[in-house]
Design a protein around this motif. Structure first.
Motif, short mmCIF file in Angstrom:
data_model
loop_
_atom_site.label_atom_id
_atom_site.label_comp_id
_atom_site.label_asym_id
_atom_site.label_seq_id
_atom_site.Cartn_x
_atom_site.Cartn_y
_atom_site.Cartn_z
N VAL A 1 0.84 -1.21 0.00
CA VAL A 1 0.00 0.00 0.00
C VAL A 1 0.87 1.25 0.00
N LEU A 2 0.37 2.30 -0.68
CA LEU A 2 1.10 3.57 -0.71
C LEU A 2 1.15 4.19 0.69
N ILE A 3 2.30 4.72 1.06
CA ILE A 3 2.42 5.42 2.34
C ILE A 3 1.78 6.81 2.18
N PRO A 4 0.86 7.18 3.07
CA PRO A 4 0.22 8.48 2.95
C PRO A 4 1.26 9.61 2.92
N ARG A 5 1.03 10.59 2.05
CA ARG A 5 1.94 11.72 1.92
C ARG A 5 1.31 12.97 2.55
N LEU B 1 -17.01 9.18 -2.60
CA LEU B 1 -16.22 8.05 -3.11
C LEU B 1 -14.74 8.43 -3.08
N ASP B 2 -13.93 7.55 -2.51
CA ASP B 2 -12.47 7.73 -2.56
C ASP B 2 -11.94 6.72 -3.59
N TRP B 3 -11.63 7.23 -4.77
CA TRP B 3 -11.20 6.34 -5.85
C TRP B 3 -9.69 6.08 -5.72
N GLY B 4 -9.32 4.82 -5.47
CA GLY B 4 -7.91 4.48 -5.24
C GLY B 4 -7.56 4.79 -3.79
N THR B 5 -8.28 4.14 -2.90
CA THR B 5 -8.23 4.53 -1.49
C THR B 5 -6.92 4.15 -0.78
N GLY B 6 -6.23 3.13 -1.29
CA GLY B 6 -4.98 2.71 -0.64
C GLY B 6 -5.22 2.34 0.81
N SER B 7 -4.50 3.01 1.71
CA SER B 7 -4.66 2.76 3.15
C SER B 7 -6.01 3.23 3.68
N GLY B 8 -6.72 4.02 2.86
CA GLY B 8 -7.98 4.60 3.31
C GLY B 8 -7.78 5.94 4.01
N CYS B 9 -6.55 6.45 3.97
CA CYS B 9 -6.24 7.64 4.77
C CYS B 9 -7.14 8.84 4.42
N VAL B 10 -7.48 9.00 3.14
CA VAL B 10 -8.25 10.19 2.75
C VAL B 10 -9.71 10.05 3.22
N ILE B 11 -10.36 8.97 2.80
CA ILE B 11 -11.79 8.85 3.14
C ILE B 11 -12.01 8.70 4.64
N SER C 1 1.36 -0.33 -8.82
CA SER C 1 0.00 0.02 -9.23
C SER C 1 -0.47 1.31 -8.55
N ALA C 2 0.16 1.69 -7.44
CA ALA C 2 -0.24 2.93 -6.75
C ALA C 2 0.53 4.13 -7.30
N LEU C 3 1.52 3.87 -8.14
CA LEU C 3 2.37 4.94 -8.65
C LEU C 3 2.14 5.21 -10.13
N GLU D 1 1.33 16.05 1.61
CA GLU D 1 0.62 17.00 0.73
C GLU D 1 -0.84 16.57 0.49
N THR D 2 -1.11 15.26 0.65
CA THR D 2 -2.47 14.77 0.43
C THR D 2 -3.42 15.27 1.53
N GLU D 3 -2.86 15.75 2.64
CA GLU D 3 -3.72 16.32 3.69
C GLU D 3 -4.49 17.54 3.16
N SER E 1 -9.83 11.80 -5.07
CA SER E 1 -8.86 10.83 -5.54
C SER E 1 -7.44 11.40 -5.55
N ASN E 2 -6.53 10.56 -5.11
CA ASN E 2 -5.11 10.83 -5.29
C ASN E 2 -4.60 9.70 -6.18
N PRO E 3 -4.86 9.81 -7.50
CA PRO E 3 -4.60 8.65 -8.36
C PRO E 3 -3.11 8.48 -8.64
N PRO E 4 -2.70 7.30 -9.11
CA PRO E 4 -1.31 7.12 -9.52
C PRO E 4 -0.99 8.10 -10.64
N TYR E 5 0.10 8.87 -10.48
CA TYR E 5 0.37 9.87 -11.53
C TYR E 5 1.83 9.95 -12.00
N1 GLN Z 1 -5.52 7.44 -1.47
C1 GLN Z 1 -4.31 6.88 -0.96
C2 GLN Z 1 -3.36 7.96 -0.53
O1 GLN Z 1 -3.51 9.09 -0.90
C3 GLN Z 1 -3.65 5.96 -1.99
C4 GLN Z 1 -3.31 6.66 -3.27
C5 GLN Z 1 -2.64 5.74 -4.27
O2 GLN Z 1 -2.46 4.54 -4.02
N2 GLN Z 1 -2.25 6.28 -5.39
O3 GLN Z 1 -2.43 7.72 0.21
#
Ligand code: GLN
Length: 279
Positions: A90-94, A114-124, A209-211, A96-98, A185-189
């Motif tokens: 799972v992606l480590i929360p960053r 909806l949190d699209w690409g929730t990862g750890s769920g930190c955002v939702i 897949s998270a990146l 800046e996403t706060e 969403s914080n999608p892979p970018y």
């Molecule tokens: N939403 C999660 C986060 O911001 C995961 C994002 C992702 O996996 N790209 O940490």
């Protein structure tokens, strides 16, 4: 070995492995092993380190020297004032996403997010914890990420307010058709070809897949623009984190399928939050 000597030992090991914050991190590893805080550590420099502690310490040092992220070694990461469980897959929360959370809270007063690409769920989960009138769908394609999201839903006791959804392009029927008040969403970018140049902690350990945002890093924005107009209620908002140099302009000039740019907020040199409205 005393604590002062141990600190020197850990620092040298981490430094030789090119760990960027080796001074801070040697303290953190020692604190972890001793179960103390940094102030205690500083004040007890002549305390002896026991054999079992040294063994534990060496195991952690080995992992960190292979450049495994500290968050994975500790099994947790801070986000929006709370501690989320994280680990392999799972992606480590960053930090800046706060800002994405801040902005979502300023718009969403009640309803379903909806949190699209929730990862750890930190955002939702942060949104639900901050605003008790919200409910959520935590969607992710990765089964490993889903397990981490599940653990965090459990940790915060939010099972009655969030649905974990292990699919990408289809939503629960109840909300699938213009049923959402907001999408975040914080999608892979990261462009696929750039992943190999990221720091080892990211490129060797965090899930690809998270990146991976496709050839130019915009693939998932395109996906969201295509789907958001049919998922959102009229007047509903899509908030996306946009990262990477030049990506903001690229994302703003894509086809938004009728969504209208509502606000653009610069977080730092390379990250923005863009808000779209489904008019
Ligand atoms: N939403 C999660 C986060 O911001 C995961 C994002 C992702 O996996 N790209 O940490």
């Amino acid at each position: 070995m005393t604590l002062i000597e141990a600190k020197d030992y850990v620092t040298r090991k981490l430094k030789s492995a090119d760990v960027p914050d080796y001074l801070l991190e040697s303290d953190l590893l020692l604190c972890k092993v001793l179960g103390c805080d940094r102030a205690w550590l500083l004040a007890h420099g002549d305390r002896q380190v026991f054999d079992h502690e040294l063994e534990h310490l060496n195991a952690l040092i080995d992992r960190r020297c292979r450049r495994e992220p500290l968050a994975y070694i500790f099994g947790e990461a801070p986000f929006y004032g709370r501690t989320f469980l994280v680990g392999e897959g799972v992606l480590i929360p960053r930090q800046e996403t706060e800002i994405l959370v801040d902005m979502a809270l300023s718009f969403a007063k009640e309803g379903v997010v909806l949190d699209w690409g929730t990862g750890s769920g930190c955002v939702i989960l942060s949104l639900l914890l901050e605003n008790p009138s919200l409910r959520g769908i935590a969607l992710d394609l990765s089964p490993k990420a889903m397990r981490w999201a599940w653990r965090n839903v459990d940790r915060f006791g939010l099972f009655d307010r969030v649905v974990l959804w292990h699919e990408s392009a289809r939503l629960p029927n109840k909300w699938g058709d213009h049923g959402l008040d907001m999408i975040v969403s914080n999608p892979p970018y990261i462009p696929t070809a750039d992943i190999g140049f990221l720091m080892p902690e990211v490129r060797l350990y965090e899930p690809r897949s998270a990146l991976d945002g496709g050839p130019d890093g915009t693939q998932w924005y395109g996906f969201l623009f295509k789907n958001a107009p049919k998922w959102l209620k009229r007047g509903g908002l899509l908030l996306v984190e946009v990262g990477g140099r030049g990506r903001e302009e690229a994302v703003l000039s894509m086809d938004h399928f009728g969504l209208v740019v509502h606000e653009v907020k610069r977080v730092n040199n390379s990250v923005s939050i863009v808000v779209f409205k489904n008019e």
